[in-house]
Motif scaffolding. Structure first.
Motif, PDB file in Angstrom:
ATOM      1  N   UNK A   1       0.875  -1.177   0.000  1.00 30.34           N
ATOM      2  CA  UNK A   1       0.000   0.000   0.000  1.00 30.34           C
ATOM      3  C   UNK A   1       0.910   1.225   0.000  1.00 30.34           C
ATOM      4  N   UNK A   2       0.808   2.052  -1.021  1.00 30.62           N
ATOM      5  CA  UNK A   2       1.687   3.216  -1.094  1.00 30.62           C
ATOM      6  C   UNK A   2       3.143   2.771  -1.122  1.00 30.62           C
ATOM      7  N   UNK A   3       3.965   3.357  -0.258  1.00 30.09           N
ATOM      8  CA  UNK A   3       5.379   2.994  -0.194  1.00 30.09           C
ATOM      9  C   UNK A   3       5.662   1.892   0.816  1.00 30.09           C
ATOM     10  N   UNK A   4       4.607   1.347   1.436  1.00 27.57           N
ATOM     11  CA  UNK A   4       4.786   0.333   2.475  1.00 27.57           C
ATOM     12  C   UNK A   4       4.500  -1.062   1.928  1.00 27.57           C
ATOM     13  N   UNK A   5       5.509  -1.930   2.003  1.00 32.65           N
ATOM     14  CA  UNK A   5       5.363  -3.324   1.590  1.00 32.65           C
ATOM     15  C   UNK A   5       5.572  -4.211   2.801  1.00 32.65           C
ATOM     16  N   UNK A   6       4.636  -5.127   3.042  1.00 31.66           N
ATOM     17  CA  UNK A   6       4.743  -6.017   4.199  1.00 31.66           C
ATOM     18  C   UNK A   6       4.463  -7.452   3.772  1.00 31.66           C
ATOM     19  N   UNK A   7       4.982  -8.381   4.550  1.00 26.57           N
ATOM     20  CA  UNK A   7       4.784  -9.798   4.291  1.00 26.57           C
ATOM     21  C   UNK A   7       3.593 -10.270   5.122  1.00 26.57           C
TER      22      UNK A   7
END
Length: 232
Positions: A101-107
């Motif tokens: 989402x936006x500049x945030x990438x999470x596992x």
């Protein structure tokens, strides 16, 4: 070293038998309603969705677990109702993806289970899975929903995507999702973001999972996360 091991395990979970890593690119959209978005994208605003299935989110009231990345929901898939527990970040299960989402990438990993008429929403496996991440006060979970969740298939800048809308009372929690290979994620994310801006799509100031947007729309914020401390 431990972080490197976790990352290796995560890749193994995502890439059985050499499959390439994929990422779910997601855009939180804050236009008035889905018909407005469809018209801006050059689609027929009266076009019927290909799927209409309700979704219910679960948390304490006020919400606490979702702010920390632990999410619970029930939904319908292929006419069968199922429950799901989703965690950011725990690579110790097979159903894992990268979410952006936006500049945030999470596992994110989740375990889904068909309800199939059972009385308990959450299986023993889901309970063990959630509590690897955090202790859960299960009897305090309440449902927010069910909420209508129509979905439309779209072609956005030469990429196949799904646009959907969770309607919670007067709020339209809209989202576009495009799945791509991880190595091309940055380029595709930039291309589609530019395409959406050029078509005057109103992207939400907070680019984050829809569960959090739902609770924000209800007047809750991250300060309620402190409620979890009671259960630890």
């Amino acid at each position: 070293m431990w972080c490197s091991l976790l990352f290796t395990f995560a890749l193994l979970a995502l890439c059985p038998l050499g499959k390439q890593v994929k990422v779910n690119l997601q855009w939180a959209i804050c236009d008035a309603d889905p018909q407005t978005v469809l018209r801006k994208l050059g689609e027929d605003g009266t076009r019927e969705p290909y799927k209409k299935t309700p979704i219910t989110y679960y948390d304490t009231d006020p919400p606490s677990y979702s702010w920390g990345g632990l999410m619970f929901r029930t939904k319908t898939r292929r006419d069968e109702e199922l429950s799901a527990v989703k965690v950011h970040f725990d690579p110790r299960t097979f159903l894992c993806v990268w979410d952006r989402y936006g500049n945030n990438t999470s596992f994110a990993c989740q375990i889904q289970s068909l309800l199939d008429g059972r009385r308990k929403l959450w299986t023993d496996e889901q309970i063990r899975f959630a509590e690897r991440f955090q202790r859960v006060h299960w009897t305090d979970l309440v449902g927010f929903g069910p909420n209508p969740n129509p979905k439309w298939r779209l072609n956005i800048s030469d990429h196949e995507g799904v646009f959907d809308d969770v309607q919670a009372e007067t709020f339209h929690l809209m989202e576009l999702e495009v799945k791509v290979l991880r190595y091309e994620a940055d380029e595709v994310y930039g291309d589609i973001s530019k395409y959406l801006r050029e078509h005057n799509i109103s992207l939400c100031y907070e680019q984050e999972p829809r569960t959090l947007r739902l609770f924000r729309s209800m007047g809750y914020n991250r300060s309620h996360k402190s409620l979890i401390k009671q259960y630890e």
